[in-house]
Structure formats: structure tokens, C-alpha cells
Motif scaffolding. Structure first.
Motif, PDB file in Angstrom:
ATOM      1  N   SER A 184      -5.104  13.940   0.190  1.00 52.76           N
ATOM      2  CA  SER A 184      -5.518  14.994   1.116  1.00 52.76           C
ATOM      3  C   SER A 184      -4.314  15.642   1.784  1.00 52.76           C
ATOM      4  CB  SER A 184      -6.458  14.415   2.178  1.00 52.76           C
ATOM      5  OG  SER A 184      -6.772  15.388   3.147  1.00 52.76           O
ATOM      6  N   LEU A 185      -3.377  14.821   2.231  1.00 54.43           N
ATOM      7  CA  LEU A 185      -2.193  15.313   2.927  1.00 54.43           C
ATOM      8  C   LEU A 185      -1.300  16.142   2.013  1.00 54.43           C
ATOM      9  CD1 LEU A 185      -0.357  15.235   5.493  1.00 54.43           C
ATOM     10  CD2 LEU A 185       0.668  13.172   4.538  1.00 54.43           C
ATOM     11  N   GLU A 186      -1.074  15.649   0.806  1.00 51.04           N
ATOM     12  CA  GLU A 186      -0.122  16.292  -0.104  1.00 51.04           C
ATOM     13  C   GLU A 186      -0.728  17.449  -0.889  1.00 51.04           C
ATOM     14  OE1 GLU A 186       3.068  15.625  -0.345  1.00 51.04           O
ATOM     15  OE2 GLU A 186       3.162  13.817   0.901  1.00 51.04           O
ATOM     16  N   PHE A 187      -2.032  17.338  -1.220  1.00 52.05           N
ATOM     17  CA  PHE A 187      -2.602  18.308  -2.157  1.00 52.05           C
ATOM     18  C   PHE A 187      -3.936  18.901  -1.703  1.00 52.05           C
ATOM     19  CE2 PHE A 187      -0.163  15.202  -4.819  1.00 52.05           C
ATOM     20  CZ  PHE A 187       0.851  16.062  -5.196  1.00 52.05           C
ATOM     21  N   ASP A 188      -4.280  18.698  -0.420  1.00 45.03           N
ATOM     22  CA  ASP A 188      -5.517  19.258   0.141  1.00 45.03           C
ATOM     23  C   ASP A 188      -6.778  18.763  -0.550  1.00 45.03           C
ATOM     24  OD1 ASP A 188      -4.193  20.817   2.101  1.00 45.03           O
ATOM     25  OD2 ASP A 188      -3.765  22.363   0.611  1.00 45.03           O
ATOM     26  N   THR A 189      -6.725  17.568  -1.074  1.00 45.67           N
ATOM     27  CA  THR A 189      -7.907  16.981  -1.702  1.00 45.67           C
ATOM     28  C   THR A 189      -8.983  16.725  -0.660  1.00 45.67           C
ATOM     29  OG1 THR A 189      -6.738  15.938  -3.540  1.00 45.67           O
ATOM     30  CG2 THR A 189      -8.780  14.893  -2.853  1.00 45.67           C
ATOM     31  N   ASN A 190     -10.208  17.128  -0.993  1.00 44.05           N
ATOM     32  CA  ASN A 190     -11.381  16.799  -0.175  1.00 44.05           C
ATOM     33  C   ASN A 190     -11.991  15.529  -0.751  1.00 44.05           C
ATOM     34  OD1 ASN A 190     -13.986  16.597   0.937  1.00 44.05           O
ATOM     35  ND2 ASN A 190     -14.163  18.810   1.152  1.00 44.05           N
ATOM     36  N   SER A 191     -12.150  14.516   0.069  1.00 42.48           N
ATOM     37  CA  SER A 191     -12.646  13.227  -0.425  1.00 42.48           C
ATOM     38  C   SER A 191     -13.978  13.358  -1.157  1.00 42.48           C
ATOM     39  CB  SER A 191     -12.772  12.227   0.728  1.00 42.48           C
ATOM     40  OG  SER A 191     -13.653  12.713   1.718  1.00 42.48           O
ATOM     41  N   GLU A 192     -14.801  14.328  -0.765  1.00 36.75           N
ATOM     42  CA  GLU A 192     -16.104  14.500  -1.405  1.00 36.75           C
ATOM     43  C   GLU A 192     -15.992  15.000  -2.843  1.00 36.75           C
ATOM     44  OE1 GLU A 192     -18.628  16.895   1.022  1.00 36.75           O
ATOM     45  OE2 GLU A 192     -18.862  15.334   2.536  1.00 36.75           O
ATOM     46  N   ASP A 193     -14.832  15.534  -3.199  1.00 38.36           N
ATOM     47  CA  ASP A 193     -14.626  16.025  -4.564  1.00 38.36           C
ATOM     48  C   ASP A 193     -14.115  14.954  -5.510  1.00 38.36           C
ATOM     49  OD1 ASP A 193     -15.351  18.663  -3.876  1.00 38.36           O
ATOM     50  OD2 ASP A 193     -13.296  19.118  -3.216  1.00 38.36           O
ATOM     51  N   LEU A 194     -13.648  13.845  -4.963  1.00 38.21           N
ATOM     52  CA  LEU A 194     -12.987  12.823  -5.785  1.00 38.21           C
ATOM     53  C   LEU A 194     -13.944  12.096  -6.728  1.00 38.21           C
ATOM     54  CD1 LEU A 194     -10.491  11.192  -3.272  1.00 38.21           C
ATOM     55  CD2 LEU A 194      -9.889  12.290  -5.436  1.00 38.21           C
ATOM     56  N   ASP A 246      14.127   4.551  -9.529  1.00 38.95           N
ATOM     57  CA  ASP A 246      14.921   4.670  -8.311  1.00 38.95           C
ATOM     58  C   ASP A 246      14.025   4.487  -7.087  1.00 38.95           C
ATOM     59  OD1 ASP A 246      13.502   7.009  -8.490  1.00 38.95           O
ATOM     60  OD2 ASP A 246      15.238   8.351  -8.357  1.00 38.95           O
ATOM     61  N   TYR A 247      12.983   3.678  -7.261  1.00 35.73           N
ATOM     62  CA  TYR A 247      12.040   3.381  -6.189  1.00 35.73           C
ATOM     63  C   TYR A 247      11.577   1.937  -6.362  1.00 35.73           C
ATOM     64  CZ  TYR A 247       9.119   4.689 -10.178  1.00 35.73           C
ATOM     65  OH  TYR A 247       8.598   4.805 -11.445  1.00 35.73           O
ATOM     66  N   GLN A 248      11.081   1.360  -5.300  1.00 37.17           N
ATOM     67  CA  GLN A 248      10.531   0.007  -5.360  1.00 37.17           C
ATOM     68  C   GLN A 248       9.396  -0.116  -4.359  1.00 37.17           C
ATOM     69  OE1 GLN A 248      13.626  -2.791  -4.337  1.00 37.17           O
ATOM     70  NE2 GLN A 248      14.074  -1.813  -2.391  1.00 37.17           N
ATOM     71  N   ASP A 249       8.625  -1.189  -4.486  1.00 34.90           N
ATOM     72  CA  ASP A 249       7.508  -1.427  -3.581  1.00 34.90           C
ATOM     73  C   ASP A 249       6.520  -0.263  -3.610  1.00 34.90           C
ATOM     74  OD1 ASP A 249       5.862  -2.577  -1.724  1.00 34.90           O
ATOM     75  OD2 ASP A 249       7.212  -2.298  -0.010  1.00 34.90           O
ATOM     76  N   ILE A 250       6.115   0.145  -4.811  1.00 37.42           N
ATOM     77  CA  ILE A 250       5.182   1.257  -4.987  1.00 37.42           C
ATOM     78  C   ILE A 250       3.979   0.767  -5.799  1.00 37.42           C
ATOM     79  CG2 ILE A 250       4.808   3.515  -6.058  1.00 37.42           C
ATOM     80  CD1 ILE A 250       6.553   3.702  -3.580  1.00 37.42           C
ATOM     81  N   ASP A 251       2.819   0.698  -5.162  1.00 38.91           N
ATOM     82  CA  ASP A 251       1.600   0.262  -5.839  1.00 38.91           C
ATOM     83  C   ASP A 251       0.624   1.404  -6.088  1.00 38.91           C
ATOM     84  OD1 ASP A 251       1.087  -3.060  -5.856  1.00 38.91           O
ATOM     85  OD2 ASP A 251       2.702  -2.345  -4.578  1.00 38.91           O
ATOM     86  N   GLY A 252       0.989   2.611  -5.651  1.00 38.24           N
ATOM     87  CA  GLY A 252       0.141   3.768  -5.884  1.00 38.24           C
ATOM     88  C   GLY A 252       0.972   4.962  -6.305  1.00 38.24           C
ATOM     89  N   LEU A 253       0.434   5.752  -7.232  1.00 40.43           N
ATOM     90  CA  LEU A 253       1.108   6.949  -7.739  1.00 40.43           C
ATOM     91  C   LEU A 253       0.126   8.119  -7.699  1.00 40.43           C
ATOM     92  CD1 LEU A 253       2.636   5.371 -10.985  1.00 40.43           C
ATOM     93  CD2 LEU A 253       3.897   5.828  -8.872  1.00 40.43           C
ATOM     94  N   ILE A 254       0.595   9.301  -7.277  1.00 42.13           N
ATOM     95  CA  ILE A 254      -0.236  10.500  -7.333  1.00 42.13           C
ATOM     96  C   ILE A 254       0.603  11.666  -7.831  1.00 42.13           C
ATOM     97  CG2 ILE A 254      -1.815   9.771  -5.502  1.00 42.13           C
ATOM     98  CD1 ILE A 254      -0.356  11.598  -3.566  1.00 42.13           C
ATOM     99  N   ASN A 292       0.816  -1.214   0.000  1.00 41.87           N
ATOM    100  CA  ASN A 292       0.000   0.000   0.000  1.00 41.87           C
ATOM    101  C   ASN A 292       0.854   1.270   0.000  1.00 41.87           C
ATOM    102  OD1 ASN A 292       0.991  -0.077   2.595  1.00 41.87           O
ATOM    103  ND2 ASN A 292      -0.989   0.178   3.625  1.00 41.87           N
ATOM    104  N   ASN A 293       2.100   1.163  -0.450  1.00 42.45           N
ATOM    105  CA  ASN A 293       2.969   2.335  -0.517  1.00 42.45           C
ATOM    106  C   ASN A 293       2.613   3.202  -1.723  1.00 42.45           C
ATOM    107  OD1 ASN A 293       4.453   1.545   1.773  1.00 42.45           O
ATOM    108  ND2 ASN A 293       5.789   0.249   0.526  1.00 42.45           N
ATOM    109  N   ILE A 294       2.691   4.509  -1.537  1.00 39.44           N
ATOM    110  CA  ILE A 294       2.271   5.471  -2.558  1.00 39.44           C
ATOM    111  C   ILE A 294       3.383   6.481  -2.785  1.00 39.44           C
ATOM    112  CG2 ILE A 294       0.604   7.306  -3.092  1.00 39.44           C
ATOM    113  CD1 ILE A 294      -1.290   5.665  -1.083  1.00 39.44           C
ATOM    114  N   LYS A 295       3.656   6.765  -4.052  1.00 42.93           N
ATOM    115  CA  LYS A 295       4.706   7.727  -4.419  1.00 42.93           C
ATOM    116  C   LYS A 295       4.085   8.992  -4.991  1.00 42.93           C
ATOM    117  CE  LYS A 295       8.595   8.381  -7.648  1.00 42.93           C
ATOM    118  NZ  LYS A 295       9.460   9.078  -6.668  1.00 42.93           N
ATOM    119  N   VAL A 296       4.549  10.145  -4.516  1.00 41.12           N
ATOM    120  CA  VAL A 296       4.207  11.420  -5.131  1.00 41.12           C
ATOM    121  C   VAL A 296       5.149  11.614  -6.322  1.00 41.12           C
ATOM    122  CG1 VAL A 296       4.032  13.917  -4.832  1.00 41.12           C
ATOM    123  CG2 VAL A 296       3.460  12.383  -2.928  1.00 41.12           C
TER     124      VAL A 296
END
Length: 274
Positions: free
Chosen positions: A165-175, A106-114, A87-91
Motif C-alpha cells: 500500500s505504501l509503495e504502490f498504492d495497493t488497496n487491500s481489497e484488491d489483493l 547485497d541485502y540480508q534479513d529479508i523474508d519478504g519481497l515486492i 518481517n523485513n521486506i525489500k522492494v
């Protein structure tokens, strides 16, 4: 069951798209590949987009060029995940362009990208596991996740919402979220030890897992478990669409790990901000 996806065709190339994203076509490019339209041979025939499963590397690169050209994407700007069923995510940032396709990762174990950077095409790879597309139209942020049973029980879809939300101030209701083609609950057999992993989740999954007494097997509905996770994180139910396309039932159109007994290529989920 109604499908929330459709197939676009151009000669031999077939690509899955999603109606809910059509209204945002000026802002994003979102698609899911099929087996058709590439140059790979044998068990990888023909649009294999997985570099790390034994196919000829030049054929895979040519497949990306074909796929990208159709979508009007610069293949040199693609960034590919490094999946490990976690469940690791890369910005993803400007400096990451091309990683996994024309540059080494130059990364590993990444199943999510944003990312919130335009003209970076995020890619995750699939052959039964669920591709999950995220779009925040208010803040212009996108995300892609690879969710098999492990990623699902580790709640990667919920982690994606929190990370955006943490990185970009996304509101879950907008997704706006799409869960693309993947193996369905009629086809996906698991044993009790795997079923027990679902018991440790933050939501009650019992209504999404059936049991066959004769086979002594369980059948989890991975897309709907992820949908429930997303709703639990505040995403509006009407903003979540399931493709309702099973990769194993349609293995003539899709690579299916179970349907092809591991002898297969990979589809790509792709998402880019324009």
C-alpha cells in the motif's frame, strides 16, 4: 479438506500451481516447486533450490535452470530472499535482477519481497514454513513472503499488505493471496514458550492453536493465523486461498524440515509479473 492447488507434471518434474491465479496467467507466473525433477543427490534429491544448505552449487543452479525453463522464466532475472525468520521486506527493482542466483546479494534479513517491475522472478525458500503469494491485479504489483512461526508472530503477512500500500498504492481489497504448501497444525508441535509469542499478536489466535494434554504440546495453524491477519488488514476472505497441503504429511513430494529431521533441501515459491 479441499485443496486449492494442483500438480503439473512434465516427465519427472512436478510443480504446484494454484487455481485462483489461473485467470491471471496472462499477467503473472506463480508456482511452488516439489522435490521432483532436479539433479541434486543424497538428502537434497532432487529439485533442491537452496544454495546455502550444503548442496553442490552447480547442481542447485542447474535445478533453477530446469525449474525456470519449465515456467518460461529467465533464471538470470531471479531475485532470492535472504531469510532470517523476520518481517523485513525489500522492494525489488530492475537493478536487483539475478541477486542470489548469478550475483551476490547485497541485502540480508529479508523474508519478504515486492515489486511492480515485469520479468523479475521473486523467490522465497521453504521446507515447512508458509509461502505467501500476493497479487494486486489493479496496480500490477506482486509480493512473496516466507512465514514460519517467527515471521507469523511478527505479522509479516500484514506488513506485506502495508508495504504494498505504501509503495504502490495497493488497496487491500484488491489483493489476491495464496498461502502455499506448509506444515499443518496436526504435525507442527511447539512448546509453551513459542505458544506465548502468539499471545502478543494484534489478533486473537487462541482458536487457531490446539493443545495435547498427553504430549504437553501446542499445535498452531500457521496458514490460518496468517489468513486471519490478512483479513484483519482488509483483504477479502474470498480472495485468500490456502493450499491445504501439508509438507510433512507429503514428505515424499516435499522437503520437510521436521519430517526429514533437518536433512533436506528446499522448495522455492516463485512469482513473476509478465
Amino acid at each position: 479438506m479441499k485443496s486449492n492447488a494442483y500438480i503439473e507434471e512434465n516427465e519427472s518434474l512436478k510443480i504446484v500451481k494454484f487455481p485462483i491465479f489461473d485467470k491471471y496467467m496472462d499477467d503473472i507466473i506463480a508456482a511452488f516447486s516439489t522435490r521432483d525433477g532436479g539433479v541434486s543427490k543424497g538428502i537434497y534429491e532432487s529439485m533442491n533450490l537452496g544454495f546455502e544448505i550444503g548442496d553442490n552449487q552447480q547442481n542447485v543452479l542447474e535445478n533453477y535452470k530446469i525449474f525456470s525453463r519449465y515456467l518460461d522464466i529467465n533464471y538470470k532475472n531471479i531475485v532470492i530472499s535472504s531469510q532470517y525468520h523476520h518481517n523485513n521486506i525489500k522492494v525489488v527493482k530492475e537493478k536487483d535482477k539475478g541477486k542470489g542466483i548469478v550475483r551476490n546479494k547485497d541485502y540480508q534479513d529479508i523474508d519478504g519481497l515486492i515489486t511492480n517491475t515485469a520479468e523479475i522472478a521473486l523467490v522465497t525458500l521453504h521446507a515447512d514454513c508458509s509461502p505467501i503469494y500476493f497479487y494486486d491485479p489493479k496496480n500490477k504489483v506482486i509480493g512473496l513472503a516466507h512465514a514460519g512461526w517467527k515471521g507469523t508472530t511478527m505479522e509479516i503477512s500484514g506488513e506485506m499488505v502495508e508495504k504494498m500500500s505504501l509503495e504502490f498504492d495497493t488497496n487491500s481489497e484488491d489483493l489476491i493471496v495464496v498461502i502455499g504448501p506448509s506444515i499443518c497444525d496436526k504435525c507442527y508441535e511447539i512448546d509453551e514458550d513459542v505458544k506465548n509469542e502468539f499471545n502478543n499478536m494484534s489478533i486473537d489466535t487462541s482458536s487457531y492453536i490446539s493443545f495435547n494434554n498427553k504430549k504437553n504440546k501446542y499445535y498452531p495453524d500457521i496458514p490460518r493465523i496468517n489468513k486471519a491477519l490478512l483479513i484483519n488488514k482488509g483483504v477479502k476472505e474470498e480472495n485468500i486461498k490456502l493450499s491445504n497441503i501439508c509438507t510433512m504429511e507429503n514428505k515424499d513430494l516435499f522437503f520437510s524440515h521436521r519430517g526429514h529431521e533437518g536433512k533436506r533441501g528446499s522448495q522455492a515459491a516463485i512469482l513473476q509479473l509478465k
